[in-house]
Design a protein around this motif. Structure first.
Motif, short mmCIF file in Angstrom:
data_model
loop_
_atom_site.label_atom_id
_atom_site.label_comp_id
_atom_site.label_asym_id
_atom_site.label_seq_id
_atom_site.Cartn_x
_atom_site.Cartn_y
_atom_site.Cartn_z
N HIS A 474 -7.54 16.86 95.15
CA HIS A 474 -7.32 18.23 95.64
C HIS A 474 -8.07 19.22 94.73
CE1 HIS A 474 -5.22 22.00 96.57
NE2 HIS A 474 -4.85 21.43 97.71
N PRO A 475 -8.77 20.21 95.30
CA PRO A 475 -9.59 21.12 94.47
C PRO A 475 -8.82 21.86 93.39
CG PRO A 475 -9.33 21.95 96.73
CD PRO A 475 -8.88 20.54 96.73
N TYR A 476 -7.53 22.12 93.59
CA TYR A 476 -6.77 22.88 92.60
C TYR A 476 -5.67 22.06 91.93
CZ TYR A 476 -9.00 26.49 95.40
OH TYR A 476 -9.92 27.24 96.08
N GLU A 477 -5.15 21.04 92.61
CA GLU A 477 -4.04 20.26 92.07
C GLU A 477 -4.50 19.10 91.19
OE1 GLU A 477 -0.83 20.90 92.32
OE2 GLU A 477 -1.03 22.62 93.66
N LYS A 478 -5.78 18.71 91.28
CA LYS A 478 -6.23 17.51 90.57
C LYS A 478 -6.14 17.65 89.05
CE LYS A 478 -11.12 18.90 90.85
NZ LYS A 478 -12.43 18.57 91.46
N ARG A 479 -6.14 18.89 88.55
CA ARG A 479 -6.09 19.05 87.09
C ARG A 479 -4.75 18.59 86.52
NH1 ARG A 479 -4.32 24.28 84.79
NH2 ARG A 479 -3.26 25.49 86.38
N SER A 480 -3.72 18.48 87.39
CA SER A 480 -2.43 17.98 86.92
C SER A 480 -2.54 16.55 86.40
CB SER A 480 -1.40 18.04 88.05
OG SER A 480 -1.15 19.36 88.45
N PHE A 481 -3.55 15.82 86.86
CA PHE A 481 -3.71 14.43 86.46
C PHE A 481 -4.63 14.26 85.26
CE2 PHE A 481 -3.02 14.62 91.10
CZ PHE A 481 -1.79 13.98 91.16
#
Length: 512
Positions: A474-481
């Motif tokens: 996801h363009p904005y949620e991927k940083r959570s990983f």
């Protein structure tokens, strides 16, 4: 006692050869006042921490004289360092020649002044220092206006043309360096974009602030700042392939212009570090490993590590990326063996490394311990970050520290206060405006764990895995990983194996 006194830190930063040179330099000055500052230097050199009472007791300096004596010593140390060949670079040589030319001009020795300026300008232009070259041309114009010769007409045309070209280059450089600095500041302050509104705002700003340019006409330094600006922009919008592309362009400048490694060693080190960071973010293990090997070979040559600042940066970037390699490979237990060495090096470079980077190391240590299933040691390092109230860090690191802390407490069986910890973490994320969908789902799952029967746990982990898996790209949620590989942790719970074995398996599947 003051540990951060500026003079004390300067004295403690000196090498043995620099101290020896300063004593020789100071010995030539003579006079009673000089004896005072030499005595001050000697006592500061011996002290472990700055202690005004000891200074006054062991020198003839009176309390009301101390401030002036410290300022005098500080200046003389800098003069001594300036005279040291190891600290002299092309920029310093040009500035010195510019000073000499100004003195000659003021004495009416115009021809000699012009000769010195011409030599200085050649050095400045060869190092693509348009700012200094512009200053030199402006002084040349002033000298020529008084040094009347028959060739003044053509000479004036040349100087006007040079001034115009250098003025345009200086303006372009100023615009690009300003944009680069603004974007870097945005990244540190706000981190990555988290929604379409943020993305549109940063995109509008970037397009509006980026000056029109012809890449072929840009000099090396202008291109360097252009690539830096694009790199920060790519970071902010989470375009990590773009980040890799511009980090590679940044490093390529030094590859094709190797003399710049010595004139701009900090930029070179930073460029390689961002190249490695971008490769880590796109999970390209083979290229990351080869780039890290190249970096270590470069550092072993040490042709461009000219001072303590570059040596500290080299340590910082090399060891952060060595730890990242353990993450990519899933070798967490192996990585634990590096921690004592890194802690020793942090202590050796402590005055040159800011608290933020120390906390980044602590987060890396915590993550290594988590991957190695040593949860209490993981919590030990996380609490060092959480308890540091004086620290201004990137918000994303502060937030994921608390999320990893929740998981580590659960895994360590320290769940008696888990509900309280969940609530405080939730409030913190809300306050920081950092509660994204992945975090919401994950915290809700942890909150409901006590209501799930043991035989239902595996299905609950599978359900959460299914819900979160869709956000990996996801363009904005991927940083959570990026900071916590929740997916691999869930897979370890589902398969009843360690996180380390899951990540090792994934690494082998991708790079077999």
């Amino acid at each position: 006692m003051e540990k951060t006194d500026a003079l004390f830190l300067l004295v403690k930063s000196l090498t043995k050869s620099e101290k020896r040179q300063f004593k020789l330099y100071a010995g030539r000055l003579g006079g009673n006042s000089e004896k005072n500052f030499i005595a001050l230097f000697s006592i500061l050199d011996k002290l472990e921490v700055f202690d005004e009472k000891q200074i006054l007791a062991k020198t003839n300096i009176k309390k009301q004289q101390l401030s002036n004596s410290k300022a005098h010593l500080y200046r003389q140390i800098l003069v001594s360092l300036k005279l040291n060949p190891i600290h002299r670079n092309a920029k310093m040589q040009v500035r010195e020649q510019l000073d000499f030319a100004t003195i000659l001009y003021n004495k009416g020795l115009h021809k000699q002044s012009l000769k010195v300026l011409d030599k200085a300008k050649t050095i400045a232009l060869s190092n693509e220092d348009s700012n200094l070259a512009f200053s030199i041309v402006e002084l040349e114009k002033a000298v020529e206006s008084q040094y009347i010769t028959r060739s003044l007409s053509s000479r004036a045309d040349d100087l006007i043309s040079q001034s115009k070209d250098l003025g345009e280059k200086t303006l372009m450089l100023s615009k690009l360096s300003n944009l680069s600095l603004q974007l870097y500041s945005m990244l540190l302050k706000k981190g990555y974009v988290s929604n379409d509104k943020d993305f549109d705002e940063i995109q509008t700003f970037f397009k509006g602030a980026l000056p029109a340019y012809d890449l072929k006409s840009l000099g090396i330094i202008e291109r360097l700042y252009l690539y830096k600006a694009y790199l920060w922009y790519s970071f902010i919008v989470q375009d990590f392939v773009g980040t890799y592309r511009y980090a590679q362009k940044w490093v390529d400048i030094f590859y094709y212009n190797p003399q710049m490694k010595k004139t701009n060693p900090v930029f070179y080190l930073k460029g390689i570090n961002y190249l490695l960071e971008s490769l880590f973010l796109i999970q390209h293990l083979t290229r990351f490993r080869s780039t890290l090997n190249f970096f270590e070979e470069e550092l072993n040559n040490q042709n461009f590590l000219l001072n303590e600042n570059t040596e500290s940066l080299a340590f910082l970037y090399l060891y952060l990326n060595k730890i990242n390699l353990y993450f990519l490979e899933g070798n967490f237990n192996l990585g634990l063996g590096m921690i004592p060495e890194v802690l020793d090096e942090i202590e050796n470079h402590r005055s040159k490394i800011d608290d933020h980077h120390v906390m980044v190391f602590y987060y890396k240590f915590a993550s290594l311990h988590f991957g190695a299933s040593q949860y209490e040691k993981c919590i030990f390092y996380l609490e060092k970050i959480i308890k540091n109230k004086q620290l201004g860090m990137r918000e994303d690191l502060m937030c994921f520290t608390r999320i990893l802390n929740l998981v580590a407490h659960y895994e360590a069986g320290m769940d008696q206060n888990l509900e309280v910890l969940i609530k405080s973490t939730y409030k913190f994320l809300m306050k920081m405006n950092e509660l994204h969908l992945v975090q919401q789902k994950f915290i809700s799952f942890l909150r409901n764990l006590s209501n799930i029967y043991p035989h239902e746990l595996k299905n609950a982990f599978k359900e959460l895995h299914r819900e979160l898996k869709v956000f990996e790209n996801h363009p904005y949620e991927k940083r959570s990983f990026m900071y916590l590989d929740i997916i691999s942790w869930l897979e370890s719970k589902i398969d009843n194996v360690s996180v380390e074995s899951i990540i090792k398996r994934k690494s082998k599947e991708v790079y077999k």
